[in-house]
Structure formats: C-alpha cells, structure tokens
Write a protein that holds these residues in place. Structure first.
Motif, PDB file in Angstrom:
ATOM      1  N   ILE A   1     -44.778  27.083  -2.745  1.00 34.00           N
ATOM      2  CA  ILE A   1     -46.035  26.786  -3.439  1.00 34.00           C
ATOM      3  C   ILE A   1     -45.896  25.499  -4.237  1.00 34.00           C
ATOM      4  O   ILE A   1     -46.812  24.655  -4.252  1.00 34.00           O
ATOM      5  CB  ILE A   1     -46.440  27.956  -4.362  1.00 34.00           C
ATOM      6  CG1 ILE A   1     -46.778  29.199  -3.535  1.00 34.00           C
ATOM      7  CG2 ILE A   1     -47.634  27.570  -5.234  1.00 34.00           C
ATOM      8  CD1 ILE A   1     -46.978  30.455  -4.358  1.00 34.00           C
ATOM      9  N   ASP A   2     -44.752  25.322  -4.881  1.00 33.33           N
ATOM     10  CA  ASP A   2     -44.528  24.109  -5.667  1.00 33.33           C
ATOM     11  C   ASP A   2     -44.555  22.869  -4.779  1.00 33.33           C
ATOM     12  O   ASP A   2     -45.126  21.825  -5.151  1.00 33.33           O
ATOM     13  CB  ASP A   2     -43.199  24.210  -6.411  1.00 33.33           C
ATOM     14  CG  ASP A   2     -43.080  23.165  -7.505  1.00 33.33           C
ATOM     15  OD1 ASP A   2     -42.560  22.067  -7.208  1.00 33.33           O
ATOM     16  OD2 ASP A   2     -43.520  23.432  -8.639  1.00 33.33           O
ATOM     17  N   ARG A   3     -43.940  22.962  -3.596  1.00 31.46           N
ATOM     18  CA  ARG A   3     -43.962  21.814  -2.669  1.00 31.46           C
ATOM     19  C   ARG A   3     -45.383  21.500  -2.228  1.00 31.46           C
ATOM     20  O   ARG A   3     -45.774  20.330  -2.110  1.00 31.46           O
ATOM     21  CB  ARG A   3     -43.082  22.106  -1.439  1.00 31.46           C
ATOM     22  CG  ARG A   3     -41.588  22.069  -1.736  1.00 31.46           C
ATOM     23  CD  ARG A   3     -40.775  22.038  -0.452  1.00 31.46           C
ATOM     24  NE  ARG A   3     -40.978  23.229   0.376  1.00 31.46           N
ATOM     25  CZ  ARG A   3     -40.279  24.358   0.243  1.00 31.46           C
ATOM     26  NH1 ARG A   3     -39.347  24.473  -0.693  1.00 31.46           N
ATOM     27  NH2 ARG A   3     -40.513  25.377   1.052  1.00 31.46           N
ATOM     28  N   TRP A   4     -46.179  22.544  -1.974  1.00 35.94           N
ATOM     29  CA  TRP A   4     -47.569  22.333  -1.559  1.00 35.94           C
ATOM     30  C   TRP A   4     -48.355  21.657  -2.682  1.00 35.94           C
ATOM     31  O   TRP A   4     -49.110  20.707  -2.434  1.00 35.94           O
ATOM     32  CB  TRP A   4     -48.199  23.669  -1.180  1.00 35.94           C
ATOM     33  CG  TRP A   4     -49.639  23.560  -0.787  1.00 35.94           C
ATOM     34  CD1 TRP A   4     -50.161  22.842   0.241  1.00 35.94           C
ATOM     35  CD2 TRP A   4     -50.746  24.199  -1.435  1.00 35.94           C
ATOM     36  NE1 TRP A   4     -51.528  22.986   0.289  1.00 35.94           N
ATOM     37  CE2 TRP A   4     -51.915  23.817  -0.742  1.00 35.94           C
ATOM     38  CE3 TRP A   4     -50.872  25.063  -2.512  1.00 35.94           C
ATOM     39  CZ2 TRP A   4     -53.175  24.268  -1.095  1.00 35.94           C
ATOM     40  CZ3 TRP A   4     -52.129  25.523  -2.879  1.00 35.94           C
ATOM     41  CH2 TRP A   4     -53.260  25.116  -2.170  1.00 35.94           C
ATOM     42  N   LEU A   5     -48.168  22.120  -3.909  1.00 30.76           N
ATOM     43  CA  LEU A   5     -48.871  21.500  -5.035  1.00 30.76           C
ATOM     44  C   LEU A   5     -48.436  20.058  -5.239  1.00 30.76           C
ATOM     45  O   LEU A   5     -49.255  19.192  -5.575  1.00 30.76           O
ATOM     46  CB  LEU A   5     -48.632  22.318  -6.310  1.00 30.76           C
ATOM     47  CG  LEU A   5     -49.362  23.656  -6.390  1.00 30.76           C
ATOM     48  CD1 LEU A   5     -48.895  24.456  -7.602  1.00 30.76           C
ATOM     49  CD2 LEU A   5     -50.878  23.463  -6.444  1.00 30.76           C
TER      50      LEU A   5
END
Length: 211
Positions: free
Chosen positions: A199-203
């Motif tokens: 999720i952090d990479r997507w954000l």
C-alpha cells in the motif's frame, strides 16, 4: 421572579458535580482497565467497584447497569482516538504522509488496548441486540471520518471517484484495519508487513504522479 442562589449554594452544587464527575471518571477508568486486562465476560459491579475504589452501589446509581458503563467506556475511548485522527487528517500534509502516520498508530492503539475494548463490546453485542445501536454508532463515526479523509485523497491524486467512491474506500480500509487488528490481538501477523508495504508503494506512486 427568579430566585438567585447564594454563593454557598453555588459552591455546594459545584462540589456535588465535581464529586460526581470524579466518581464517574474513576468507574470509566476502571472499566477500561478491566476490559483490556480481563475482557468483558464476567465483569461485575463489585469487580468494577474494587478497581475504581468506589462503593459498588454507585455503578447502578451513575450508569444504571454494567452494560451502560461498558458502552460509555468504549464511547469515551473512541472519542479520544477519533480526536487524534481528526487532528492528523486535518493537517496540510499529503495523504500518503497521513496514511503512514495512521499506520504508525496501530501499535500505539494495540498497546493502549483500544482494539481489544472495541472487540470485547462487539462480541457482547453479537448476542445482545439491545447493545447494537451503540456499536453501530461507533462504527458510523469511524466510517464517516475515513470517508471524508479518503474523499480528499481522491481529489488530491485525481482518482476516479465514480468507479470507486470515498464511501467504498472507507468501507474497504475500515474492514482491512479491523481484520488486521483482530489478528494482531491473537498474535498473528502473517502478511501484514507485506500488505502495508505494498500500500505504501502504491501511495508513493500516486504521490509521484500527482496531477
């Protein structure tokens, strides 16, 4: 003609309110500790009174029932956590930063016992329909906060809110978070770090591609 209270009467009334408020807070603090330490099952008026250092008759005098005291305990705890979340989401930081801050709160909340208190009350309500409206209200307050925060994120990153609305995102995030917390309460965290990292990479990619 309205009768004016003498200063002594006002002071006496203030003192009574102060004593009542202190006693109520003592019971709420005691219930919070017991829910975290032992769970809701079997919590009695005498147990609450011992923990609070109060007379057991005051539980029903101030709250009417143990259930009402436990519900108010969850509502008070929820209010504290939501005030923190509201302050965090109200800053000018990018949503990705706010998300990382929220993720950092997971361990804080587990240590404080909030997820356990909420889960204990939900478990009671599964078999006690009369408690469910109050639990619905707690969930609704969370869902509304998340919906508003995610609506701003949709605008910030230029996402298509017609395909996946802020309400849908809020429901997904809330269910993901509650599931993660319940597993953590059981001491099981397989895949949690990987999911949060993804999720952090997507954000991060959304942040880099901001319109």
């Amino acid at each position: 003609m309205t009768k004016q209270l003498a200063p002594a009467d006002v002071e006496a009334g203030d003192a009574r309110r102060s004593i009542r408020e202190a006693n109520v807070e003592a019971f709420l603090d005691a219930a919070e500790r017991l829910l975290v330490r032992e769970g809701a099952a079997g919590i009695s008026t005498r147990q609450l009174a011992r923990e609070a250092g109060q007379n057991h008759g005051l539980v029903h005098y101030y709250f009417g029932s143990v259930d009402e005291l436990l519900l108010q305990t969850l509502e008070r705890f929820t209010g504290r956590v939501l005030d923190r979340q509201r302050a965090m989401y109200g800053t000018d930081a990018p949503f990705a930063e706010k998300w990382r801050t929220a993720v950092g709160y997971i361990d804080d909340d587990l240590a404080a016992g909030y997820p356990k208190v909420w889960a204990e009350l939900e478990a009671l309500a599964w078999n006690r329909p009369e408690l469910r409206d109050r639990l619905h209200d707690v969930s609704d307050r969370w869902r509304s906060l998340l919906r508003d925060a995610l609506a701003e994120a949709i605008d910030e990153y230029g996402l298509d809110g017609t395909r996946f609305s802020a309400e849908a995102w809020a429901t997904l995030v809330m269910q993901f978070n509650k599931g993660l917390l319940l597993e953590r309460l059981l001491g099981f965290d397989r895949g949690h770090a990987e999911l949060l990292a993804a999720i952090d990479r997507w954000l991060t990619s959304l942040e880099e591609g901001k319109p």
